[in-house]
Write a protein that holds these residues in place. Structure first.
Motif, PDB file in Angstrom:
ATOM      1  N   GLY A  31       0.092   0.680  -4.013  1.00 51.56           N
ATOM      2  CA  GLY A  31      -1.329   0.475  -3.751  1.00 51.56           C
ATOM      3  C   GLY A  31      -1.972  -0.651  -4.533  1.00 51.56           C
ATOM      4  O   GLY A  31      -3.199  -0.697  -4.653  1.00 51.56           O
ATOM      5  N   LEU A  39      -6.038   0.433  -4.184  1.00 52.40           N
ATOM      6  CA  LEU A  39      -6.607   1.459  -3.317  1.00 52.40           C
ATOM      7  C   LEU A  39      -7.146   2.617  -4.146  1.00 52.40           C
ATOM      8  O   LEU A  39      -6.601   2.954  -5.197  1.00 52.40           O
ATOM      9  CB  LEU A  39      -5.547   1.982  -2.347  1.00 52.40           C
ATOM     10  CG  LEU A  39      -4.795   0.926  -1.534  1.00 52.40           C
ATOM     11  CD1 LEU A  39      -3.796   1.602  -0.598  1.00 52.40           C
ATOM     12  CD2 LEU A  39      -5.752   0.048  -0.746  1.00 52.40           C
ATOM     13  N   LEU A  91      -6.172  -4.036   6.427  1.00 50.15           N
ATOM     14  CA  LEU A  91      -5.730  -2.673   6.146  1.00 50.15           C
ATOM     15  C   LEU A  91      -5.679  -1.848   7.427  1.00 50.15           C
ATOM     16  O   LEU A  91      -4.726  -1.092   7.664  1.00 50.15           O
ATOM     17  CB  LEU A  91      -6.680  -2.028   5.136  1.00 50.15           C
ATOM     18  CG  LEU A  91      -6.159  -0.841   4.333  1.00 50.15           C
ATOM     19  CD1 LEU A  91      -5.076  -1.281   3.366  1.00 50.15           C
ATOM     20  CD2 LEU A  91      -7.304  -0.184   3.571  1.00 50.15           C
ATOM     21  N   TYR A 112      -0.865   5.799   2.079  1.00 48.38           N
ATOM     22  CA  TYR A 112      -1.211   4.725   1.158  1.00 48.38           C
ATOM     23  C   TYR A 112      -1.590   5.336  -0.185  1.00 48.38           C
ATOM     24  O   TYR A 112      -2.211   6.407  -0.240  1.00 48.38           O
ATOM     25  CB  TYR A 112      -2.339   3.875   1.713  1.00 48.38           C
ATOM     26  CG  TYR A 112      -1.902   2.907   2.800  1.00 48.38           C
ATOM     27  CD1 TYR A 112      -0.562   2.782   3.163  1.00 48.38           C
ATOM     28  CD2 TYR A 112      -2.831   2.114   3.457  1.00 48.38           C
ATOM     29  CE1 TYR A 112      -0.165   1.905   4.155  1.00 48.38           C
ATOM     30  CE2 TYR A 112      -2.438   1.219   4.446  1.00 48.38           C
ATOM     31  CZ  TYR A 112      -1.106   1.127   4.793  1.00 48.38           C
ATOM     32  OH  TYR A 112      -0.717   0.240   5.763  1.00 48.38           O
ATOM     33  N   CYS A 136       0.824  -1.219   0.000  1.00 51.80           N
ATOM     34  CA  CYS A 136       0.000   0.000   0.000  1.00 51.80           C
ATOM     35  C   CYS A 136       0.851   1.258   0.000  1.00 51.80           C
ATOM     36  O   CYS A 136       0.455   2.284  -0.570  1.00 51.80           O
ATOM     37  CB  CYS A 136      -0.937  -0.008   1.207  1.00 51.80           C
ATOM     38  SG  CYS A 136      -2.219  -1.274   1.132  1.00 51.80           S
TER      39      CYS A 136
END
Length: 397
Positions: free
Chosen positions: A70, A309, A207, A321, A66
């Motif tokens: 991502g 993401l 996460l 992130y 991340c």
């Protein structure tokens, strides 16, 4: 170029170029995306995960992916998810490529996204589903479903499904087949939607742990989320006249006519929401690498789901992130030419979920100017990004 055209047929030149492309491709531009086995988190119900030791190595791998770009694959999926994925892909192929063209034309018109306030249902090529609004119509068809329950939020509402009631056939066997197709298409798409919603909550749990937050920080904001599942079909780009042009005979010469604007499968963009979970049947997804300042192909991984993401996550974590630009090019050609299908699940939060400060020591050193979520909800953030604030009751103009 004229000399080559005189010596070799264009079909052979095309074949040789495609062969060279596929020989160079693995060396030049394929990106190694981490494949993370999340099976330790799937062994227990989400609600009981806090009662078991945390598989820290999995958390660390997600954190690293991340922070860098991502994107990461999740593997170790349970059988019910793999089965649901397989059935959904089969149904999507059947929907887009059904042998009875007249049959599917009726259904595609009946469940057109033009008839849905939330743009759900079928969208044809050029029907307004561009990733980049200013570009020529992108080479894709799509079918969209989302969170049901009209009135729960501006992004909840009815889905639009193909229905055998629009069929004009009088043949009993054909009618029975059409009814079965409509039933299975809706059943398998909704089942896959439910499975991906479950998996996305597990990913959100990991996460949160990777940000040193409480494990339920995100999942308690995903009780009835405004998620969407979109199925895409991308034909090869060189099928399109706007890309390839056409070959015309002028005496003994072959003249290639090239159009000015190139049409692509899906232009460069970032996703606006929280998490995206993607399955693709063949290569085509390309991700921008900030490290090399270049585009890289992300190949499919069997029985794995690609996670990336969205802008909301980058903003929420104040840039820690990353939401990374990506695009789609179906560059398949020659004897490797194939349509590309993908199932994209946009896993979002509840519409009215507050975008509270993460209160994580890991994010306090990140430039605060990235955080633009101070006074709005997750739903408002996405509507603003999508240019759909009029769904909140504001003037469409």
């Amino acid at each position: 170029q004229t000399l080559y055209h005189r010596v070799l047929p264009i079909s052979l030149i095309h074949k040789y170029c495609c062969t060279l492309y596929y020989l160079i491709l693995p060396i030049a531009i394929i990106m190694k995306v981490p494949v993370i086995d999340i099976s330790p988190f799937l062994e227990y119900p989400l609600q009981s995960n806090n009662e078991h030791p945390v598989p820290q190595e999995v958390v660390n791998q997600v954190n690293s992916a991340c922070e860098s770009h991502g994107f990461f694959y999740i593997s170790g999926l349970d059988d019910q998810t793999i089965t649901a994925m397989s059935k959904a892909i089969s149904q999507v192929k059947e929907f887009f490529d059904h042998g009875n063209q007249e049959f599917m034309k009726q259904y595609k018109e009946q469940c057109s996204s033009r008839n849905s306030k939330l743009y759900r249902g079928y969208t044809q090529t050029g029907g307004g589903n561009n990733c980049v609004s200013a570009s020529p119509a992108e080479l894709k068809e799509s079918f969209t479903i989302g969170a049901e329950g009209e009135g729960k939020s501006p992004m909840h509402g009815p889905n639009v499904w193909p229905s055998p009631t629009v069929s004009t056939t009088t043949d009993s066997n054909t009618k029975k087949n059409e009814q079965e197709f409509c039933r299975l298409f809706q059943q398998d798409m909704m089942h896959y939607y439910a499975q991906l919603l479950r998996i996305s909550r597990h990913v959100a749990h990991i996460l949160a742990l990777s940000l040193n937050l409480s494990g339920d920080f995100f999942t308690k904001r995903m009780i009835d989320p405004v998620a969407q599942l979109v199925a895409f079909k991308y034909p090869p780009e060189d099928n399109d006249d706007d890309n390839v042009g056409e070959c015309q005979k002028d005496g003994s010469k072959l003249k290639r006519v090239q159009k000015m604007k190139r049409r692509v499968s899906c232009g460069e963009h970032t996703d606006c929401g929280f998490l995206t979970l993607l399955v693709q049947t063949s290569p085509g997804l390309e991700v921008y690498s900030r490290g090399t300042l270049s585009w890289h192909i992300v190949d499919p991984v069997e029985n794995a789901i690609l996670v990336n993401l969205g802008d909301l996550t980058q903003s929420w974590t104040r840039g820690k992130y990353k939401s990374t630009p990506h695009r789609v090019h179906n560059r398949s050609c020659g004897d490797k030419r194939t349509d590309r299908y993908s199932l994209v699940f946009f896993a979002n939060c509840d519409f009215d979920a507050s975008l509270d400060d993460l209160d994580s020591s890991d994010t306090t050193e990140v430039d605060d100017k990235v955080n633009d979520t101070a006074v709005i909800t997750a739903g408002e953030y996405m509507l603003d990004k999508l240019g759909l604030m009029w769904l909140m009751g504001e003037d469409k103009n």
